[in-house]
Design a protein around this motif. Structure first.
Motif, PDB file in Angstrom:
ATOM      1  N   PRO A 105       7.830   2.714   6.339  1.00  0.00           N
ATOM      2  CA  PRO A 105       9.228   2.651   5.394  1.00  0.00           C
ATOM      3  C   PRO A 105       9.395   2.307   4.023  1.00  0.00           C
ATOM      4  CG  PRO A 105       9.795   1.179   6.929  1.00  0.00           C
ATOM      5  CD  PRO A 105       8.662   1.832   7.070  1.00  0.00           C
ATOM      6  N   VAL A 341      15.217   0.070   7.693  1.00  0.00           N
ATOM      7  CA  VAL A 341      13.188  -0.153   8.681  1.00  0.00           C
ATOM      8  C   VAL A 341      14.326   0.344   9.353  1.00  0.00           C
ATOM      9  CG1 VAL A 341      11.669  -1.029   9.604  1.00  0.00           C
ATOM     10  CG2 VAL A 341      12.360  -2.382   7.165  1.00  0.00           C
ATOM     11  N   CYS A 342      15.527  -0.039  10.661  1.00  0.00           N
ATOM     12  CA  CYS A 342      15.551   0.732  11.780  1.00  0.00           C
ATOM     13  C   CYS A 342      16.247   1.899  11.180  1.00  0.00           C
ATOM     14  CB  CYS A 342      15.970  -0.956  12.808  1.00  0.00           C
ATOM     15  SG  CYS A 342      16.705   0.329  14.011  1.00  0.00           S
ATOM     16  N   ARG A 343      15.720   2.469  11.294  1.00  0.00           N
ATOM     17  CA  ARG A 343      16.993   4.180  11.647  1.00  0.00           C
ATOM     18  C   ARG A 343      18.110   4.682  12.142  1.00  0.00           C
ATOM     19  NH1 ARG A 343      15.388   8.740   8.651  1.00  0.00           N
ATOM     20  NH2 ARG A 343      13.379   8.358   7.514  1.00  0.00           N
ATOM     21  N   CYS A 367      17.294  -4.453  15.623  1.00  0.00           N
ATOM     22  CA  CYS A 367      16.750  -3.344  14.835  1.00  0.00           C
ATOM     23  C   CYS A 367      15.471  -3.060  16.688  1.00  0.00           C
ATOM     24  CB  CYS A 367      15.086  -3.957  14.676  1.00  0.00           C
ATOM     25  SG  CYS A 367      13.805  -3.475  14.045  1.00  0.00           S
ATOM     26  N   CYS A 377      10.457   2.374  14.282  1.00  0.00           N
ATOM     27  CA  CYS A 377      10.489   0.697  13.213  1.00  0.00           C
ATOM     28  C   CYS A 377       9.622  -0.347  13.983  1.00  0.00           C
ATOM     29  CB  CYS A 377      12.325  -0.186  13.532  1.00  0.00           C
ATOM     30  SG  CYS A 377      12.684  -0.025  15.209  1.00  0.00           S
ATOM     31  N   ALA A 380       6.316   0.254  12.621  1.00  0.00           N
ATOM     32  CA  ALA A 380       6.375  -0.297  11.331  1.00  0.00           C
ATOM     33  C   ALA A 380       6.289  -1.435  11.122  1.00  0.00           C
ATOM     34  CB  ALA A 380       8.188   0.402  10.978  1.00  0.00           C
ATOM     35  N   CYS A 381       7.221  -2.667  11.938  1.00  0.00           N
ATOM     36  CA  CYS A 381       7.752  -4.228  12.221  1.00  0.00           C
ATOM     37  C   CYS A 381       6.113  -4.512  12.269  1.00  0.00           C
ATOM     38  CB  CYS A 381       8.365  -4.497  12.528  1.00  0.00           C
ATOM     39  SG  CYS A 381      10.190  -4.084  12.301  1.00  0.00           S
TER      40      CYS A 381
ATOM     41  N   CYS B  49      12.296  10.449  17.270  1.00  0.00           N
ATOM     42  CA  CYS B  49      12.522   9.336  16.000  1.00  0.00           C
ATOM     43  C   CYS B  49      14.330   9.930  16.359  1.00  0.00           C
ATOM     44  CB  CYS B  49      12.762   9.436  14.874  1.00  0.00           C
ATOM     45  SG  CYS B  49      13.861  11.431  14.405  1.00  0.00           S
TER      46      CYS B  49
END
Ligand SMILES: Cc1cc2nc3c(=O)[nH]c(=O)nc-3n(C[C@H](O)[C@H](O)[C@H](O)COP(=O)(O)OP(=O)(O)OC[C@H]3O[C@@H](n4cnc5c(N)ncnc54)[C@H](O)[C@@H]3O)c2cc1C
Ligand code: FES
Lengths: 414, 79
Positions: A105, A341-343, A367, A377, A380-381, B49
C-alpha cells in the motif's frame, strides 16, 4: 457433486505444471491438469500456444477456469468452476500453482488506473487496449522490464520505469548474469528494446494522485520528488509463492517457500511441488523442476536425480534475485494513517498500527476477512508490521456456499 | 481481429474476441468500496485481489479478470 478420479493431479498449468504433464502423458499416465485461468500457460504465456502439443491427448483431462478451493480429505481436492463443484481424487499430486505479486500500500493505490506491475501486463495480454496511453511502471525486480516490453509492444508509451533497489545493487545483479547466459542474453535484449524508456534506480512511488481515477504519480528519487501525469500506474514489488494450498495439505514451508528435496518431494507423501512455489526463480527453473517432478512421478528416479543437478544454478539465480532486489526500508513506510491496507474490507493503516498481531487485526478490524482472504493484505502486513504467517485461512479460495455444503469438513466460509 | 458484442451496464460495447471481461472494462470502476463510495477497478489482473468483481449474465461476484468475453454477454458493474 461431480466425482472425478485421476492418477496424477497437477494444480497450475504454467511452465512447471505443463512440463510435468508432458512427461507423465508421454509415459501413458492419466493426468488431470487444473488451472484457474481460462487457458493454460500460467503467468508468463497466458494462453497462446502453451500446452498445444498435449491438447486432446486421450489421457489428459484439462480443467481450465477451475480452481482448487480446498483439500477436504487425504488424496482429494475440491474444485469449483462456473459449472459447479467437483471432487477430484488422485494418487499423486503436483503443486505447480505459482506465485502472485507482492503488492504494497501507498497513498492513492486504490484509485482506478493503478494496478500491479505483472498485473497490468496480464491485463494487456488479455486484451486491454493501451495504445497511446502514458504508463509508469514501478516497484522492484526484473518483471518490471518484462512488463515495460509488453506494454510497449501493445502501443503504450512507457514514460518512466522506477526501480526501488539502488543502482549499486542492480549493477551487481547484472554483473552476475554471465552465470546464466540465457538470462544475460534476455537482459541485453530487453535493455536494447527499452533503450528509449527512462529507467531510474533508487526510485519509488510516493503516491498516486487523482479524484475518481489516476491522474498523476508522485515519485521519490533519493531526496527529490517529482510528479508525472499518466493514464496507468503499474506497481509490483516482486513475486510471492501461493502457499495456501500447500499449507492446507500440511506441506512444510520455510522462509515463504514450499520445502522440497532434490527431486521435488514435499514433506507430504505423494505430494510434489515445482516452479515459483519452491522459490522465485523464473521460467527456466520452473520448467526444469516440472521435468524433475514428472520423471520422479513416472518412476524414473535416476533420470530425475541426474536432471536435479542442473537445478543448483537456478537456485543460485533465485538467491541472487532475492538478494539484489530486497526492499529498502522506505517501501514499508509509504502508507499514511488513512491509507487503505485491506482493500476488501477497507481497513486503514492507522487502525492496523494499533494492533499487535495479525490475529488481533483480524478480530478487531476485519482485516483479511474479505474475499481475497488476506492474500494481499496478509503479505502487506508481513512487510509493514513484521507479522508472521499473516494471511490465508481455509478454504484455499473463497468458495460458493453450495460448493462447501457438500463438504462439511471445510470449515469457514465467510 | 474477430470482434464480439457485449453489454456493460446495458451499454453496447465491441471488444476483441479472447479478451477478458476486465480488459473489456478498460479501467472503468466496477464496484464501490465497503461502507464508502470510493470507486474500485481491476488491480492484480490475475485472480488474486477480487477487486474486479462484477455480475456476469446474472451471476454475481465473478472475477472479471478470470473470465473471457462471449458474444452477447451482459456485465453489470456496481459503480
Ligand atoms: C503477473 C506475472 C507476469 C509475469 N510475466 C513474466 C514475463 O513477462 N516474462 C518472464 O520471464 N517471467 C514472467 N513472470 C514470471 C513467470 O511467470 C514465472 O517465472 C513462471 O511462469 C513460473 O511458472 P510456474 O509454473 O511456477 O507458475 P505460474 O506460471 O505462476 O502458473 C501457476 C498457475 O497456477 C494457477 N493457480 C494458482 N492457484 C490455483 C488454484 N488454487 N487453483 C487452480 N489454479 C491455480 C494460476 O492461475 C497459474 O496459471 C511473470 C509472473 C507474474 C506473476
Ligand atoms: S483484478 Fe484482482 S482478482 Fe481480478
Amino acid at each position: 457433486m461431480r466425482e472425478l478420479a485421476t492418477e496424477l493431479a497437477i494444480v497450475g498449468a504454467g511452465p512447471a505444471g505443463l512440463a510435468a504433464a508432458e512427461i507423465a502423458l508421454r509415459h501413458g499416465m492419466p493426468v488431470c491438469l487444473i488451472d484457474d485461468n481460462p487457458a493454460p500457460g500460467g503467468q508468463i504465456w497466458r494462453g497462446g500456444q502453451a500446452g498445444a502439443a498435449m491438447a486432446g491427448h486421450p489421457k489428459l483431462r484439462l480443467l481450465t477456469a477451475t480452481r482448487v478451493v480446498a483439500a477436504p480429505a487425504p488424496n482429494c481436492l475440491l474444485l469449483e468452476s462456473a459449472d459447479g463443484a467437483s471432487q477430484l481424487s488422485y494418487h499423486r499430486l503436483l503443486l505447480a500453482n505459482g506465485a502472485r505479486e507482492r503488492l504494497l500500500p501507498f497513498p492513492g493505490w486504490t484509485l482506478p488506473g493503478v494496478t500491479g506491475a505483472g498485473g497490468l501486463q496480464a491485463l494487456v495480454k488479455s486484451g486491454l487496449d493501451v495504445r497511446g496511453k502514458k504508463v509508469i511502471i514501478a516497484g522492484s525486480g526484473p518483471l518490471l522490464l518484462a512488463t515495460a516490453l509488453s506494454l510497449k509492444a501493445a502501443g503504450a508509451q512507457v514514460i518512466q520505469l522506477a526501480e526501488q533497489a539502488s543502482l549499486a545493487s542492480v549493477s551487481r545483479f547484472a554483473l552476475h548474469l554471465w552465470h546464466w547466459p540465457g538470462k544475460l542474453t534476455q537482459a541485453l535484449m530487453l535493455g536494447w528494446q527499452l533503450q528509449q524508456v527512462p529507467y531510474a534506480m533508487n526510485t519509488h512511488v510516493r503516491a498516486a494522485l487523482g479524484n475518481d481515477r489516476l491522474q498523476a504519480v508522485r515519485l521519490r528519487r533519493g531526496d527529490e520528488e517529482i510528479e508525472l501525469a499518466c493514464d496507468w500506474l503499474a506497481v509490483g514489488y516482486g513475486l510471492l509463492p501461493n502457499l495456501e494450498l500447500a499449507r492446507a495439505l500440511g506441506c512444510k514451508t520455510h522462509h515463504g517457500v514450499v520445502e522440497v528435496d532434490h527431486v521435488m518431494r514435499t514433506s507430504r507423501r505423494d505430494v510434489f511441488a515445482a516452479g515459483e512455489l519452491t522459490g522465485i526463480g523464473g521460467v527456466d527453473k520452473a520448467q526444469l523442476e516440472g521435468r524433475i517432478a514428472g520423471l520422479l512421478i513416472i518412476g524414473e528416479y535416476d533420470r530425475a536425480v541426474a536432471l536435479a543437478k542442473r537445478r543448483r544454478r537456478w537456485l543460485r539465480f533465485a538467491a541472487a534475485l532475492e538478494q539484489h532486489f530486497s526492499l529498502q526500508p522506505a517501501i514499508a513506510q509509504l502508507a499514511s494513517a488513512d491509507t487503505v491496507v485491506c482493500r476488501c474490507e477497507d481497513v486503514r493503516f492507522g487502525r492496523l498500527a494499533k494492533c499487535g498481531s495479525w490475529r488481533e487485526a483480524k478480530l478487531h478490524t476485519r482485516c483479511g476477512m474479505g474475499p481475497c482472504q488476506g492474500r494481499l493484505c496478509g503479505a502487506a502486513c508481513e512487510t509493514l508490521f513484521g507479522w508472521q504467517n499473516a494471511g490465508s485461512r481455509p478454504p484455499v479460495f473463497p468458495a460458493r456456499l453450495d460448493t462447501l455444503a457438500g463438504n462439511p469438513s471445510t470449515a469457514e466460509v465467510t | 481481429m474477430t470482434l464480439i458484442h457485449i453489454k456493460i451496464n446495458g451499454e453496447s460495447v465491441t471488444v476483441a474476441a479472447h479478451s477478458s471481461v476486465a480488459a473489456a472494462l478498460a479501467g472503468r470502476p466496477n464496484r464501490l468500496s465497503v461502507g464508502e463510495t470510493a470507486p474500485r477497478a481491476a488491480f492484480c489482473g490475475m485472480g488474486v485481489c477480487f477487486e474486479c468483481r462484477v455480475t456476469i449474465d446474472g451471476q454475481s461476484q465473478q472475477r472479471a479478470c478470470q473470465v473471457l468475453v462471449r458474444e452477447g454477454m451482459e456485465i453489470l458493474c456496481d459503480a
